[in-house]
Design a protein around this motif. Structure first.
Motif, mmCIF file in Angstrom:
data_model
loop_
_atom_site.group_PDB
_atom_site.id
_atom_site.type_symbol
_atom_site.label_atom_id
_atom_site.label_comp_id
_atom_site.label_asym_id
_atom_site.label_seq_id
_atom_site.Cartn_x
_atom_site.Cartn_y
_atom_site.Cartn_z
ATOM 1 N N PHE A 69 0.896 -1.138 -0.010
ATOM 2 C CA PHE A 69 -0.092 -0.007 0.066
ATOM 3 C C PHE A 69 1.030 1.315 0.117
ATOM 4 O O PHE A 69 2.038 1.204 0.284
ATOM 5 N N ARG B 109 -3.564 9.343 4.192
ATOM 6 C CA ARG B 109 -4.423 7.994 4.306
ATOM 7 C C ARG B 109 -3.779 6.888 3.463
ATOM 8 O O ARG B 109 -3.055 7.483 2.493
ATOM 9 N N PHE B 110 -4.014 5.674 3.804
ATOM 10 C CA PHE B 110 -3.332 4.581 3.115
ATOM 11 C C PHE B 110 -4.294 4.044 2.068
ATOM 12 O O PHE B 110 -5.362 3.741 2.301
ATOM 13 N N THR C 68 -4.245 0.756 -0.883
ATOM 14 C CA THR C 68 -3.609 -0.603 -1.246
ATOM 15 C C THR C 68 -3.303 -0.553 -2.902
ATOM 16 O O THR C 68 -4.326 -0.166 -3.525
ATOM 17 N N THR D 156 -7.637 1.502 -5.689
ATOM 18 C CA THR D 156 -9.101 1.756 -5.672
ATOM 19 C C THR D 156 -9.695 2.168 -4.524
ATOM 20 O O THR D 156 -9.275 1.701 -3.485
ATOM 21 N N GLU E 297 -21.390 7.571 4.436
ATOM 22 C CA GLU E 297 -21.433 8.958 4.982
ATOM 23 C C GLU E 297 -20.397 9.760 4.531
ATOM 24 O O GLU E 297 -20.286 11.043 4.989
ATOM 25 N N PRO F 81 -13.577 12.991 4.652
ATOM 26 C CA PRO F 81 -12.753 14.025 4.045
ATOM 27 C C PRO F 81 -11.732 13.579 3.104
ATOM 28 O O PRO F 81 -11.680 14.270 1.907
ATOM 29 N N PHE F 82 -11.042 12.525 3.193
ATOM 30 C CA PHE F 82 -9.990 12.412 2.116
ATOM 31 C C PHE F 82 -10.389 11.537 1.081
ATOM 32 O O PHE F 82 -9.748 11.738 0.003
ATOM 33 N N SER F 83 -11.311 10.638 1.295
ATOM 34 C CA SER F 83 -11.749 9.981 0.129
ATOM 35 C C SER F 83 -12.707 10.808 -0.840
ATOM 36 O O SER F 83 -12.590 10.454 -2.057
ATOM 37 N N PRO G 28 -13.554 -2.153 -0.122
ATOM 38 C CA PRO G 28 -12.543 -1.623 -0.975
ATOM 39 C C PRO G 28 -11.166 -2.531 -0.980
ATOM 40 O O PRO G 28 -10.540 -2.639 -1.848
ATOM 41 N N PHE H 285 -11.705 -3.756 5.893
ATOM 42 C CA PHE H 285 -12.024 -3.061 7.127
ATOM 43 C C PHE H 285 -11.998 -3.856 8.373
ATOM 44 O O PHE H 285 -12.211 -5.275 8.195
ATOM 45 N N GLU I 280 -4.324 -7.648 6.010
ATOM 46 C CA GLU I 280 -4.116 -6.058 6.013
ATOM 47 C C GLU I 280 -5.309 -5.587 6.730
ATOM 48 O O GLU I 280 -6.406 -5.539 5.600
ATOM 49 N N SER I 281 -5.414 -5.008 7.377
ATOM 50 C CA SER I 281 -6.765 -4.299 8.105
ATOM 51 C C SER I 281 -6.731 -2.853 7.613
ATOM 52 O O SER I 281 -5.825 -2.070 7.653
ATOM 53 N N PHE I 282 -7.663 -2.436 7.068
ATOM 54 C CA PHE I 282 -7.946 -0.848 6.760
ATOM 55 C C PHE I 282 -8.433 -0.043 7.842
ATOM 56 O O PHE I 282 -8.292 1.048 7.657
HETATM 57 C C1 LIG Z 1 -3.147 -0.273 5.111
HETATM 58 C C2 LIG Z 1 -4.260 0.130 4.729
HETATM 59 C C3 LIG Z 1 -4.818 0.147 3.476
HETATM 60 C C4 LIG Z 1 -6.051 0.953 2.919
HETATM 61 N N1 LIG Z 1 -6.492 0.522 1.693
HETATM 62 C C5 LIG Z 1 -7.339 1.273 1.209
HETATM 63 C C6 LIG Z 1 -7.914 1.044 -0.189
HETATM 64 O O1 LIG Z 1 -7.261 0.348 -0.796
HETATM 65 N N2 LIG Z 1 -8.931 1.464 -0.304
HETATM 66 C C7 LIG Z 1 -9.784 2.159 0.313
HETATM 67 O O2 LIG Z 1 -10.638 2.805 -0.127
HETATM 68 N N3 LIG Z 1 -9.424 2.642 1.501
HETATM 69 C C8 LIG Z 1 -8.418 1.931 2.027
HETATM 70 N N4 LIG Z 1 -7.977 2.224 3.429
HETATM 71 C C9 LIG Z 1 -8.644 3.042 3.995
HETATM 72 C C10 LIG Z 1 -8.236 4.444 3.979
HETATM 73 O O3 LIG Z 1 -6.998 4.660 4.393
HETATM 74 C C11 LIG Z 1 -9.067 5.690 4.354
HETATM 75 O O4 LIG Z 1 -9.267 5.231 5.931
HETATM 76 C C12 LIG Z 1 -10.640 5.535 4.011
HETATM 77 O O5 LIG Z 1 -10.411 6.090 2.717
HETATM 78 C C13 LIG Z 1 -11.390 6.570 4.726
HETATM 79 O O6 LIG Z 1 -10.704 7.921 4.704
HETATM 80 P P1 LIG Z 1 -11.459 9.246 4.688
HETATM 81 O O7 LIG Z 1 -10.903 10.434 5.385
HETATM 82 O O8 LIG Z 1 -12.464 9.390 3.639
HETATM 83 O O9 LIG Z 1 -12.831 9.083 5.918
HETATM 84 P P2 LIG Z 1 -12.610 9.041 7.667
HETATM 85 O O10 LIG Z 1 -13.152 10.220 8.260
HETATM 86 O O11 LIG Z 1 -11.226 8.714 7.808
HETATM 87 O O12 LIG Z 1 -13.312 7.506 7.751
HETATM 88 C C14 LIG Z 1 -14.461 7.434 8.068
HETATM 89 C C15 LIG Z 1 -14.906 6.359 9.052
HETATM 90 O O13 LIG Z 1 -15.451 5.385 8.167
HETATM 91 C C16 LIG Z 1 -14.578 4.008 8.256
HETATM 92 N N5 LIG Z 1 -14.727 3.978 6.550
HETATM 93 C C17 LIG Z 1 -14.285 4.540 5.722
HETATM 94 N N6 LIG Z 1 -14.523 3.911 4.590
HETATM 95 C C18 LIG Z 1 -15.062 2.733 4.721
HETATM 96 C C19 LIG Z 1 -15.711 1.586 3.945
HETATM 97 N N7 LIG Z 1 -15.661 1.999 2.579
HETATM 98 N N8 LIG Z 1 -16.031 0.825 4.649
HETATM 99 C C20 LIG Z 1 -16.215 0.568 6.092
HETATM 100 N N9 LIG Z 1 -15.553 1.616 6.756
HETATM 101 C C21 LIG Z 1 -15.308 2.701 6.217
HETATM 102 C C22 LIG Z 1 -13.364 4.400 8.640
HETATM 103 O O14 LIG Z 1 -12.646 3.366 9.284
HETATM 104 C C23 LIG Z 1 -13.605 5.573 9.721
HETATM 105 O O15 LIG Z 1 -14.121 4.959 11.020
HETATM 106 C C24 LIG Z 1 -6.618 1.757 3.800
HETATM 107 C C25 LIG Z 1 -6.413 1.694 5.249
HETATM 108 C C26 LIG Z 1 -5.198 0.941 5.721
HETATM 109 C C27 LIG Z 1 -4.781 1.475 7.098
#
Ligand SMILES: Cc1cc2nc3c(=O)[nH]c(=O)nc-3n(C[C@H](O)[C@H](O)[C@H](O)COP(=O)(O)OP(=O)(O)OC[C@H]3O[C@@H](n4cnc5c(N)ncnc54)[C@H](O)[C@@H]3O)c2cc1C
Length: 213
Positions: free
Chosen positions: A33, A47-48, A50, A63, A69, A72-74, A110, A186, A210-212
């Motif tokens: 990742f 944010r991380f 993969t 992806t 809901e 911010p970063f997605s 994801p 996740f 790998e836990s997200f």
């Molecule tokens: C090692 C690693 C690899 C990762 N790889 C991916 C990846 O390949 N693709 C990817 O989309 N994300 C991946 N993630 C998660 C990613 O880093 C972000 O946490 C995610 O995009 C949410 O960030 P945000 O700022 O949009 O929302 P935040 O405000 O940080 O997240 C909102 C909340 O929703 C949860 N959440 C967010 N998205 C989802 C979802 N789809 N299903 C269930 N719970 C969710 C989060 O855990 C958090 O509690 C990975 C995380 C880690 C640690």
């Protein structure tokens, strides 16, 4: 280092890919990742994500699924398009495809990005590949999953509440030497997948997980 976006594509409900030009010296393996960072509304975020491409030659792909809901970063990544630059670090992680004779990938939400990357890398290596993918609503990456089936991989897709998940994992695992088991998603999914591996007579401690978060 910065990476330039060369493509953005929708690959499912609330799910999209970003393809980046591979920066000089960046080399990653399927299952690893990257860390992306940037400022959103004046605040710094990192944010991380993969890799969802089987390799990082010339370009690499991630992806992203935006949760119902939002986040911010997605949300910020969803608005990027070709030509935009993002700060990227990595690759990170020891849980990558390492030439196993059979790769079984259990993916939630994801985590499907890692699943297509690892299965494609295994197929390119003339190895066997199996994917068990649990998703909410419609599956993402349907085209690449279909292509994997055409290439001989076993692919099972299941809805979120489907209690056939454990049975699908039991079918996919052979527990034979040379089989690598991978889990991406996740935390809730990782727990379910770990239990299913154990119930199928596999070794959860030997799995690459790998836990997200
Ligand atoms: C090692 C690693 C690899 C990762 N790889 C991916 C990846 O390949 N693709 C990817 O989309 N994300 C991946 N993630 C998660 C990613 O880093 C972000 O946490 C995610 O995009 C949410 O960030 P945000 O700022 O949009 O929302 P935040 O405000 O940080 O997240 C909102 C909340 O929703 C949860 N959440 C967010 N998205 C989802 C979802 N789809 N299903 C269930 N719970 C969710 C989060 O855990 C958090 O509690 C990975 C995380 C880690 C640690």
């Amino acid at each position: 280092m910065d990476a330039t976006v060369v493509d953005r594509e929708s690959v499912g409900p609330d799910t999209f890919t970003l393809t980046f030009e591979t920066p000089e010296g960046f080399e990653g393996l399927a299952g690893q990742f990257v860390r992306l960072s940037g400022a959103v509304s004046g605040e710094s975020y990192a944010r991380f994500y993969t890799l969802s491409s089987p390799d990082t030659e010339d370009t690499f792909e991630i992806t992203v699924e935006v949760a119902e809901e939002g986040g911010p970063f997605s949300d910020y990544l969803a608005d990027l398009s070709a030509g935009d630059e993002v700060a990227v670090a990595g690759p990170y992680g020891e849980e990558y495809y390492d030439g196993e004779a059979r790769a079984v990938v259990l993916a939630g939400g994801p985590g499907v990005g890692a699943a297509v990357a690892i299965a494609e890398a295994a197929v390119a290596n003339d190895a066997e590949a199996a994917v068990v993918y649990r998703h909410d609503g419609e599956p993402a990456h349907a085209e690449r999953l279909d292509a994997l089936v055409d290439a001989g991989a076993d692919v099972t897709t299941l809805g979120e509440g489907d209690d056939a998940f454990a049975a699908a994992v039991d079918d996919a695992l052979t527990n034979a030497a040379g089989e690598g088991v991978f889990v991406y998603g996740f935390a809730g999914f990782v727990e379910t997948a770990t239990e299913a591996i154990e119930a199928a007579g596999g070794d959860p401690d030997g799995a690459k997980v790998e836990s997200f978060g």
